[in-house]
Design a protein around this motif. Structure first.
Motif, mmCIF file in Angstrom:
data_model
loop_
_atom_site.group_PDB
_atom_site.id
_atom_site.type_symbol
_atom_site.label_atom_id
_atom_site.label_comp_id
_atom_site.label_asym_id
_atom_site.label_seq_id
_atom_site.Cartn_x
_atom_site.Cartn_y
_atom_site.Cartn_z
ATOM 1 N N LYS A 1 0.756 -1.218 -0.057
ATOM 2 C CA LYS A 1 -0.019 0.035 -0.171
ATOM 3 C C LYS A 1 0.886 1.239 0.154
ATOM 4 O O LYS A 1 0.455 2.068 -0.622
ATOM 5 N N PHE A 2 1.925 1.088 0.651
ATOM 6 C CA PHE A 2 2.808 2.338 0.768
ATOM 7 C C PHE A 2 3.463 2.648 -0.431
ATOM 8 O O PHE A 2 3.263 3.600 -0.974
ATOM 9 N N LEU A 3 3.810 1.736 -1.052
ATOM 10 C CA LEU A 3 4.533 1.936 -2.389
ATOM 11 C C LEU A 3 3.697 2.149 -3.602
ATOM 12 O O LEU A 3 3.862 2.983 -4.313
ATOM 13 N N ALA A 4 2.418 1.637 -3.342
ATOM 14 C CA ALA A 4 1.344 2.251 -4.504
ATOM 15 C C ALA A 4 1.298 3.815 -4.442
ATOM 16 O O ALA A 4 1.159 4.790 -5.247
ATOM 17 N N ALA A 5 1.082 4.248 -2.868
ATOM 18 C CA ALA A 5 0.786 5.696 -3.001
ATOM 19 C C ALA A 5 2.099 6.411 -3.116
ATOM 20 O O ALA A 5 2.199 7.465 -3.836
ATOM 21 N N TYR A 6 3.278 5.807 -3.141
ATOM 22 C CA TYR A 6 4.491 6.420 -3.367
ATOM 23 C C TYR A 6 4.655 6.614 -4.659
ATOM 24 O O TYR A 6 5.255 7.673 -5.365
ATOM 25 N N THR A 7 4.183 5.580 -5.499
ATOM 26 C CA THR A 7 4.273 5.590 -6.737
ATOM 27 C C THR A 7 3.565 6.634 -7.511
ATOM 28 O O THR A 7 4.106 7.381 -8.377
ATOM 29 N N ILE A 8 2.332 6.910 -7.075
ATOM 30 C CA ILE A 8 1.649 8.266 -7.738
ATOM 31 C C ILE A 8 2.212 9.381 -7.178
ATOM 32 O O ILE A 8 2.452 10.498 -8.003
ATOM 33 N N PHE A 9 2.966 9.523 -6.104
ATOM 34 C CA PHE A 9 3.703 10.705 -5.505
ATOM 35 C C PHE A 9 4.784 11.035 -6.575
ATOM 36 O O PHE A 9 4.906 12.161 -6.895
ATOM 37 N N VAL A 10 5.464 9.945 -6.801
ATOM 38 C CA VAL A 10 6.731 9.993 -7.699
ATOM 39 C C VAL A 10 6.324 10.470 -9.186
ATOM 40 O O VAL A 10 6.894 11.297 -9.928
ATOM 41 N N LEU A 11 5.142 9.692 -9.495
ATOM 42 C CA LEU A 11 4.706 10.185 -10.960
ATOM 43 C C LEU A 11 4.345 11.766 -10.838
ATOM 44 O O LEU A 11 4.491 12.401 -11.919
ATOM 45 N N GLY A 12 3.836 12.238 -9.697
ATOM 46 C CA GLY A 12 3.727 13.780 -9.736
ATOM 47 C C GLY A 12 5.075 14.540 -9.743
ATOM 48 O O GLY A 12 5.053 15.444 -10.351
ATOM 49 N N MET A 13 6.005 14.181 -8.857
ATOM 50 C CA MET A 13 7.331 14.706 -8.999
ATOM 51 C C MET A 13 7.980 14.803 -10.362
ATOM 52 O O MET A 13 9.086 15.467 -10.557
ATOM 53 N N ALA A 14 7.499 13.615 -11.040
ATOM 54 C CA ALA A 14 8.227 13.565 -12.383
ATOM 55 C C ALA A 14 8.103 14.608 -13.338
ATOM 56 O O ALA A 14 9.078 15.038 -13.993
ATOM 57 N N SER A 15 6.916 15.505 -12.945
ATOM 58 C CA SER A 15 6.775 16.898 -13.879
ATOM 59 C C SER A 15 7.802 17.794 -13.500
ATOM 60 O O SER A 15 8.393 18.496 -14.339
ATOM 61 N N THR A 16 8.155 17.911 -12.357
ATOM 62 C CA THR A 16 8.980 18.985 -11.715
ATOM 63 C C THR A 16 10.379 18.476 -12.269
ATOM 64 O O THR A 16 11.185 19.429 -12.789
ATOM 65 N N PHE A 17 10.707 17.251 -12.341
ATOM 66 C CA PHE A 17 11.958 16.884 -12.956
ATOM 67 C C PHE A 17 12.115 17.299 -14.583
ATOM 68 O O PHE A 17 13.087 17.811 -14.899
ATOM 69 N N LEU A 18 11.020 17.043 -15.122
ATOM 70 C CA LEU A 18 10.921 17.547 -16.453
ATOM 71 C C LEU A 18 11.206 19.374 -16.698
ATOM 72 O O LEU A 18 11.952 19.746 -17.358
ATOM 73 N N GLN A 19 10.406 19.984 -15.594
ATOM 74 C CA GLN A 19 10.774 21.350 -15.647
ATOM 75 C C GLN A 19 12.282 21.536 -15.499
ATOM 76 O O GLN A 19 12.704 22.442 -15.824
ATOM 77 N N ALA A 20 12.853 20.909 -14.459
ATOM 78 C CA ALA A 20 14.339 21.342 -14.288
ATOM 79 C C ALA A 20 14.944 20.864 -15.352
ATOM 80 O O ALA A 20 16.243 21.879 -16.019
ATOM 81 N N LEU A 21 14.684 19.848 -16.099
ATOM 82 C CA LEU A 21 15.285 19.573 -17.506
ATOM 83 C C LEU A 21 15.301 20.875 -18.433
ATOM 84 O O LEU A 21 16.267 21.280 -19.046
ATOM 85 N N VAL A 22 14.103 21.228 -18.496
ATOM 86 C CA VAL A 22 13.893 22.529 -19.623
ATOM 87 C C VAL A 22 14.613 23.758 -19.050
ATOM 88 O O VAL A 22 15.457 24.402 -19.886
ATOM 89 N N VAL A 23 14.660 23.961 -17.796
ATOM 90 C CA VAL A 23 15.351 25.135 -17.010
ATOM 91 C C VAL A 23 16.808 25.113 -17.421
ATOM 92 O O VAL A 23 17.462 25.868 -17.980
ATOM 93 N N SER A 24 17.149 23.791 -17.228
ATOM 94 C CA SER A 24 18.681 23.539 -17.345
ATOM 95 C C SER A 24 19.283 24.051 -18.934
ATOM 96 O O SER A 24 20.274 24.102 -19.159
ATOM 97 N N SER A 25 18.167 23.383 -19.777
ATOM 98 C CA SER A 25 18.659 23.509 -21.389
ATOM 99 C C SER A 25 18.776 25.012 -21.565
ATOM 100 O O SER A 25 19.379 25.441 -22.618
ATOM 101 N N PHE A 26 18.119 25.783 -20.648
ATOM 102 C CA PHE A 26 18.378 27.544 -20.999
ATOM 103 C C PHE A 26 19.348 27.956 -20.411
ATOM 104 O O PHE A 26 19.646 29.261 -20.610
ATOM 105 N N SER A 27 20.002 27.288 -19.478
ATOM 106 C CA SER A 27 20.771 28.070 -18.751
ATOM 107 C C SER A 27 22.121 27.195 -18.676
ATOM 108 O O SER A 27 22.204 26.071 -18.119
ATOM 109 N N SER A 28 23.347 27.653 -19.094
ATOM 110 C CA SER A 28 24.556 27.019 -19.154
ATOM 111 C C SER A 28 25.317 26.477 -17.579
ATOM 112 O O SER A 28 25.797 25.665 -17.488
ATOM 113 N N ASP A 29 24.681 27.430 -16.768
ATOM 114 C CA ASP A 29 25.279 27.109 -15.300
ATOM 115 C C ASP A 29 24.333 26.924 -14.376
ATOM 116 O O ASP A 29 24.386 27.071 -13.124
#
Lengths: 245, 323
Positions: free
Chosen positions: A105-133
């Motif tokens: 049960k814990f891992l199921a809830a955690y998976t949904i949580f990580v799915l949510g966080m994945a979007s932030t990871f994408l955002q970080a990727l986008v930001v980093s591509s615009f900034s060299s440092d």
């Protein structure tokens, strides 16, 4: 464990809780991102700005509150719903260990949580591509922190959900508990030193802030992991106690 | 196969099960009879490891349910009072879920198909459990208990909510299952347990009050049946005709149920069959008999008999059970 995990994961999407959680999380984390970009633009446009580095930690400060606001929704039904529907009779009379039930049960809830966080990871990727440092080191530290914090809050929510039959009570009590854990910092400031030390030691926010400031601390990691461990253990004990009382 | 010894369960100050002991042999169909709140479900929940006992021990196939719950639970298929169904799953998803939850080793598709045929749930196989009728839910619950062919089946009121033809089906299913399984079945319906079980245990207020075969149970309770007669005639004529029959302990008028007739109940003295005497008396008074039947003893009467200080009945049952 895998059986329970799959069942709970599919339940999130059948009951719409998963969709609603993810939609709201994406919207709010997108808003956090927008605020960050506006702020960063304002800072960068000034002639003598003190920093030209996009400090992504700011987004994680927002995410902290978004997470605290949303995660109880994920955990509220985990245990209480089984009790109300009496499906716990099937789970508890099946030849499985209580820990694998709780862990699934814990891992199921955690998976949904990580799915949510994945979007932030994408955002970080986008930001980093615009900034060299772009500072990937501190950003990854932030990710570790928020993933740990999420796990801690989910474990606590899971535990509180196992104490009641009502989803609403589970959610409200989880909110209260999380808020207390956050406010401990503020309370500690007014307390005698010995008490403040204890309160600071169990504050969810203190360790998180250390991560957002860019320091990676092993104590913080251990704190969150043991926080999770304690609440998962307590959940198992609640199920066991029900058998014994 | 199943050993229950000196089991007590207390909820706070309430004693739900009080020093209960019995054992079930392999391949036996045991009926567990008792009024509401007698402790049937509590005992079954303890047997399946859902709750623990306050004192005493329960073993399934020699394995103590508290010492090695995982191994003991593998031997049990359990249908609780409320079937533990997930309303948001289809029957198929649910059975797949229970199949893997129980860690069943039999090949999945043929096994589940077979069970669905047995329980007649093939036509609702793809439907959401939420939308099923109570009878179908009950049958899915039974199907779930059968997964993995466990040697012990524990069924808590399996025919509740079913229509009469389904009840007959489920009863014959249980009888068929009893050939290869050990079955414990609870009910508060006397006739149901009599129809299906080889042995009956009666409990009341958590205590064992009788243990025997259905024959011995019915023999001892049908010894002196109350008689119901419907007679054409005026009430006072009938009353005077019935009042002086030898062997009748008490008569009671139930009033007019059908125009022109009156209904009476007659209590015979112990060990006498008053039916021929009643018939002859009414014929001699030219009062036509429209109906005469023995009133079946209800479970409530049985309990009154079993618990109301009538020790001879209990003694009888005990003897019958041993013979």
């Amino acid at each position: 464990m895998l059986t329970i995990y799959k069942r709970e994961l599919s339940a999130y999407f059948k009951s719409l809780t998963g969709f609603v959680y993810l939609a709201v999380f994406y919207a709010l984390s997108g808003l956090a991102m927008l605020l960050f970009l506006v702020y960063y633009q304002a800072v960068a446009s000034q002639p003598y700005s003190y920093s030209s580095l996009p400090d992504f930690s700011m987004v994680f400060q927002y995410l902290f509150f978004i997470l605290v606001l949303l995660v109880p929704i994920l955990t509220m039904r985990l245990m209480s719903e089984d009790k109300r529907q009496k499906t716990d009779q099937a789970l508890l009379t099946a030849p499985i260990r209580l820990f694998s039930l709780v862990a699934g049960k814990f891992l199921a809830a955690y998976t949904i949580f990580v799915l949510g966080m994945a979007s932030t990871f994408l955002q970080a990727l986008v930001v980093s591509s615009f900034s060299s440092d772009f500072d990937w080191l501190s950003t990854s530290g932030n990710f570790v922190a928020i993933l740990l914090l999420g796990g801690a809050v989910i474990a606590m929510g899971l535990f509180l959900s196992s104490l009641t039959e009502s989803q609403v009570i589970a959610a409200v009590v989880t909110y209260a508990a999380v808020l207390v854990c956050i406010l401990l910092d503020a309370v500690a400031a007014f307390c005698p030193e010995w008490l403040a030390t204890i309160l600071n030691a169990i504050s969810l926010q203190k360790y998180f802030n250390q991560f957002t400031l860019g320091t990676f601390q092993l104590t913080g990691v251990l704190f969150y992991l043991s926080f999770m461990g304690v609440f998962l253990f307590l959940t198992v004990k609640v199920l066991e106690k029900r058998r014994w009382s | 196969m199943i050993e229950v010894s000196h089991v007590t369960k207390k909820y706070g100050n309430i004693v739900a099960v009080d020093d209960l002991s019995f054992s079930v042999k392999s391949g036996e169909i045991l009926g567990f009879l008792g009024p509401n709140g007698a402790g049937k479900s509590t005992t079954m929940n303890m047997l399946t490891g859902y709750i623990s006992s306050t004192a005493g021990s329960l073993t399934i196939g020699g394995i103590d349910i508290l010492e090695d719950p995982v191994q003991a639970k593998k031997l049990i298929g359990y249908l609780p009072e409320h079937p533990p169904l997930y309303p948001d799953m289809t029957v198929q998803e649910y059975l797949y879920f229970m199949y893997s939850l129980k860690g069943v080793r039999i090949p999945r598709e043929p096994h589940i198909t077979e069970i669905c045929e047995l329980c007649r749930i093939k036509d609702v196989y793809k439907r959401l459990i939420r939308n099923l009728s109570k009878g179908y839910k009950q049958r899915v619950g039974i199907a779930q208990a059968l997964l993995g062919n466990p040697p012990v089946l524990i069924l808590d009121e399996p025919t509740v909510g079913l229509d009469p033809s389904q009840i007959i089906e489920i009863r014959s299913l249980i009888k068929a299952l009893g050939k290869h399984h050990t079955v414990i079945l609870s009910s508060h319906i006397l006739s149901e347990v009599q129809a299906v079980c080889e042995r009956i245990i009666v409990i009341n207020k958590g205590k064992l009050i009788a243990d025997g075969s259905p024959e011995s149970l019915s023999r001892s309770i049908s010894k002196d049946h109350r008689l119901l007669v419907r007679i054409k005639g005026a009430q006072k004529d009938v009353n005077s005709a019935l009042s002086s029959i030898p062997g009748v302990k008490a008569i009671k008028c139930l009033g007019v149920k059908e125009p022109g007739t009156v209904d009476f109940t007659l209590d015979p003295e112990e060990g006498t069959d008053i039916r021929p005497l009643v018939f002859e008396r009414l014929v001699s008074r030219k009062l036509p008999v429209y109906g005469m039947r023995s009133l079946e003893m209800s479970l409530e009467d049985l309990f009154i008999r079993l618990t109301g200080g009538d020790d001879s009945v209990i003694e009888d049952l005990k003897k019958g059970g041993k013979s």
